[in-house]
Design a protein around this motif. Structure first.
Motif, mmCIF file in Angstrom:
data_model
loop_
_atom_site.group_PDB
_atom_site.id
_atom_site.type_symbol
_atom_site.label_atom_id
_atom_site.label_comp_id
_atom_site.label_asym_id
_atom_site.label_seq_id
_atom_site.Cartn_x
_atom_site.Cartn_y
_atom_site.Cartn_z
ATOM 1 N N GLY A 103 -14.348 28.740 -13.273
ATOM 2 C CA GLY A 103 -14.977 29.675 -14.192
ATOM 3 C C GLY A 103 -15.824 28.977 -15.233
ATOM 4 N N LEU A 104 -15.291 27.921 -15.836
ATOM 5 C CA LEU A 104 -16.024 27.191 -16.860
ATOM 6 C C LEU A 104 -17.248 26.485 -16.278
ATOM 7 C CD1 LEU A 104 -12.996 25.698 -18.815
ATOM 8 C CD2 LEU A 104 -14.594 27.436 -19.658
ATOM 9 N N PHE A 105 -17.082 25.916 -15.076
ATOM 10 C CA PHE A 105 -18.203 25.206 -14.467
ATOM 11 C C PHE A 105 -19.361 26.158 -14.152
ATOM 12 C CE2 PHE A 105 -20.524 23.718 -10.722
ATOM 13 C CZ PHE A 105 -21.018 22.520 -11.209
ATOM 14 N N TYR A 106 -19.054 27.310 -13.593
ATOM 15 C CA TYR A 106 -20.122 28.241 -13.242
ATOM 16 C C TYR A 106 -20.777 28.838 -14.488
ATOM 17 C CZ TYR A 106 -19.445 28.056 -8.213
ATOM 18 O OH TYR A 106 -19.408 27.630 -6.908
ATOM 19 N N GLN A 107 -20.012 28.986 -15.543
ATOM 20 C CA GLN A 107 -20.618 29.389 -16.810
ATOM 21 C C GLN A 107 -21.567 28.307 -17.308
ATOM 22 O OE1 GLN A 107 -20.571 32.156 -18.528
ATOM 23 N NE2 GLN A 107 -19.003 33.311 -17.447
ATOM 24 N N SER A 108 -21.224 27.049 -17.054
ATOM 25 C CA SER A 108 -22.076 25.949 -17.475
ATOM 26 C C SER A 108 -23.387 25.910 -16.694
ATOM 27 C CB SER A 108 -21.322 24.616 -17.295
ATOM 28 O OG SER A 108 -22.170 23.520 -17.568
ATOM 29 N N VAL A 109 -23.303 25.964 -15.338
ATOM 30 C CA VAL A 109 -24.527 25.847 -14.538
ATOM 31 C C VAL A 109 -25.405 27.087 -14.659
ATOM 32 C CG1 VAL A 109 -23.555 24.203 -12.905
ATOM 33 C CG2 VAL A 109 -23.331 26.656 -12.455
ATOM 34 N N ALA A 110 -24.857 28.162 -15.240
ATOM 35 C CA ALA A 110 -25.700 29.325 -15.527
ATOM 36 C C ALA A 110 -26.594 29.060 -16.733
ATOM 37 C CB ALA A 110 -24.831 30.556 -15.791
ATOM 38 N N ARG A 111 -26.302 27.969 -17.483
ATOM 39 C CA ARG A 111 -27.022 27.692 -18.725
ATOM 40 C C ARG A 111 -27.763 26.355 -18.733
ATOM 41 N NH1 ARG A 111 -22.668 30.783 -19.626
ATOM 42 N NH2 ARG A 111 -22.775 32.395 -21.246
ATOM 43 N N ILE A 112 -27.239 25.348 -18.013
ATOM 44 C CA ILE A 112 -27.888 24.036 -17.990
ATOM 45 C C ILE A 112 -28.033 23.583 -16.542
ATOM 46 C CG2 ILE A 112 -26.963 23.397 -20.252
ATOM 47 C CD1 ILE A 112 -24.894 21.675 -18.890
ATOM 48 N N PRO A 113 -28.929 22.622 -16.258
ATOM 49 C CA PRO A 113 -29.128 22.140 -14.882
ATOM 50 C C PRO A 113 -27.851 21.559 -14.286
ATOM 51 C CG PRO A 113 -30.947 21.462 -16.284
ATOM 52 C CD PRO A 113 -29.901 22.040 -17.192
ATOM 53 N N MET A 114 -27.786 21.552 -12.951
ATOM 54 C CA MET A 114 -26.570 21.122 -12.270
ATOM 55 C C MET A 114 -26.253 19.652 -12.497
ATOM 56 S SD MET A 114 -26.383 23.056 -8.610
ATOM 57 C CE MET A 114 -24.983 21.995 -8.219
ATOM 58 N N GLY A 115 -27.274 18.778 -12.466
ATOM 59 C CA GLY A 115 -27.026 17.346 -12.646
ATOM 60 C C GLY A 115 -26.313 17.036 -13.949
ATOM 61 N N PRO A 116 -26.857 17.440 -15.089
ATOM 62 C CA PRO A 116 -26.150 17.220 -16.358
ATOM 63 C C PRO A 116 -24.793 17.914 -16.419
ATOM 64 C CG PRO A 116 -28.454 17.677 -16.766
ATOM 65 C CD PRO A 116 -28.231 17.909 -15.307
ATOM 66 N N ALA A 117 -24.688 19.115 -15.837
ATOM 67 C CA ALA A 117 -23.412 19.843 -15.873
ATOM 68 C C ALA A 117 -22.317 19.074 -15.149
ATOM 69 C CB ALA A 117 -23.582 21.231 -15.255
ATOM 70 N N VAL A 118 -22.596 18.590 -13.949
ATOM 71 C CA VAL A 118 -21.589 17.845 -13.185
ATOM 72 C C VAL A 118 -21.301 16.501 -13.852
ATOM 73 C CG1 VAL A 118 -21.058 16.783 -10.953
ATOM 74 C CG2 VAL A 118 -22.204 19.002 -11.035
ATOM 75 N N THR A 119 -22.319 15.896 -14.449
ATOM 76 C CA THR A 119 -22.112 14.630 -15.156
ATOM 77 C C THR A 119 -21.130 14.806 -16.309
ATOM 78 O OG1 THR A 119 -24.358 13.926 -14.600
ATOM 79 C CG2 THR A 119 -23.252 12.762 -16.392
ATOM 80 N N LEU A 120 -21.314 15.852 -17.101
ATOM 81 C CA LEU A 120 -20.389 16.125 -18.200
ATOM 82 C C LEU A 120 -19.003 16.491 -17.670
ATOM 83 C CD1 LEU A 120 -22.799 18.191 -20.475
ATOM 84 C CD2 LEU A 120 -21.886 15.912 -20.974
ATOM 85 N N GLU A 121 -18.945 17.203 -16.558
ATOM 86 C CA GLU A 121 -17.657 17.591 -15.986
ATOM 87 C C GLU A 121 -16.873 16.370 -15.514
ATOM 88 O OE1 GLU A 121 -15.982 20.761 -12.640
ATOM 89 O OE2 GLU A 121 -17.755 19.548 -12.232
ATOM 90 N N VAL A 122 -17.569 15.379 -14.956
ATOM 91 C CA VAL A 122 -16.916 14.177 -14.445
ATOM 92 C C VAL A 122 -16.208 13.394 -15.549
ATOM 93 C CG1 VAL A 122 -17.439 11.874 -13.493
ATOM 94 C CG2 VAL A 122 -18.321 13.915 -12.378
ATOM 95 N N LEU A 123 -16.606 13.626 -16.808
ATOM 96 C CA LEU A 123 -15.960 12.922 -17.916
ATOM 97 C C LEU A 123 -14.470 13.226 -17.983
ATOM 98 C CD1 LEU A 123 -18.617 13.331 -20.764
ATOM 99 C CD2 LEU A 123 -18.211 11.333 -19.304
ATOM 100 N N GLY A 124 -14.049 14.409 -17.532
ATOM 101 C CA GLY A 124 -12.629 14.763 -17.554
ATOM 102 C C GLY A 124 -11.793 13.814 -16.719
#
Length: 318
Positions: A103-124
């Protein structure tokens, strides 16, 4: 976003160690399967972004989880009896983290590009790896990742990215770290992929009201249902199948390193499917986070091997 097949890494590593050593083709085969699964996940995410205008972010998550749950139930046919209360508590927690991560990831990619979104997600997962290792060298990897995040934010702050999208991506990363923990616990309590199938049902049930509230009757339009099924196959069913085959012959640390490439794959998928081009700074930022992730994984593997060698030496001396 990581596929649902990233559970039971300990089992995967043991199976890979027990597998006979083959030639170059035998070693590259499982790697190809994992990479194909990652490509499927990220291109599935890109398709999901393209469907959001007609189904909404929560709606597409609902369809993905629902279709994936139906397929996994049909394939795994998990047994409902014979499990302790603690087993059910673990699988429910796993389902909650899975729902939150998606849910959080799809909310993210609805607002920012996929590359930066997955990059920030990988920090977890990266932070989880750093804390699990507790080695000073991992501070270097953490610092490298922070440099990547600094570049991703345009050299300070996130003025170039939607703040809500950034927050959602970081939240998805935190849930991904929790997903890894509960995935391993579920894998120890349930045979095969039974726990995964049950957790997927929990996630789908949790998201169903949210999808209905946001999208309503649009969820059952034939075109939307078809695209939701495509997203489920690309993002869950296909990568899970490919990785399940690969993990029988692939060491868990190799699998983890390959997962570190997902930000780059996501950037390519975003460019090809959604025309989301990256700036030079964003490309460099993604590269830094990838290198940091790989370094943290390799450091943790080296620590594990060092412990094993020390234990073997003590046993030999005894």
């Amino acid at each position: 976003m990581a596929p649902v097949a990233a559970q039971q890494p300990e089992v995967a590593g043991a199976e890979a160690a027990a597998a006979p050593r083959g030639g170059l083709r035998a070693r590259l085969g499982p790697v190809g399967l994992v990479l194909a699964g990652s490509v499927s996940v990220q291109f599935g995410g890109a398709v999901a972004v393209s469907v959001m205008p007609r189904a909404g972010a929560l709606g597409i998550v609902t369809l993905r989880l629902a279709f994936a749950a139906l397929v996994l139930l049909a394939v795994c046919r998990p047994k409902l009896r014979g499990h302790a209360r603690a087993d059910w508590g673990t699988v429910v927690a796993f389902g909650v983290t899975m729902a939150g991560m998606n849910g959080l990831f799809y909310q993210s990619v609805a607002r920012i590009p996929m590359g930066p979104a997955v990059t920030l997600e990988v920090l977890g997962p990266l932070v989880l790896s750093v804390f699990a290792s507790r080695r000073a060298v991992n501070l270097v990897w953490a610092g490298l990742a922070l440099c990547g995040v600094f570049l991703l934010g345009g050299g300070g702050g996130f003025s170039g990215l939607d703040p809500a999208g950034v927050a959602y991506a970081l939240g998805a990363g935190a849930m991904w770290a929790a997903y890894i923990v509960f995935s391993a616990r579920t894998g120890r309590r349930f045979p095969q992929a039974d726990g995964l199938a049950l957790a997927m049902v929990v996630a789908a049930v949790l998201f169903l009201p949210l999808g209905i509230i946001e999208s309503g009757a649009r969820l059952v339009e034939p075109g939307t249902l078809a695209l939701g099924a495509v997203v489920a196959v690309l993002s869950s069913v296909l990568p899970y199948t490919l990785e399940l085959l690969a993990l029988r012959r692939l060491p868990s640390h190799t699998f983890a390193v390959l997962m570190s490439l997902e930000p780059a794959i996501a950037a390519v998928a975003g460019f090809l499917v959604l025309s989301q081009a990256l700036t030079l700074a964003e490309a460099l930022a993604i590269s830094l986070v990838i290198v940091a992730s790989m370094g943290a994984v390799r450091t943790q593997v080296g620590r594990g091997r060092g412990r094993a060698d020390a234990k073997a030496a003590r046993k030999a001396e005894g």
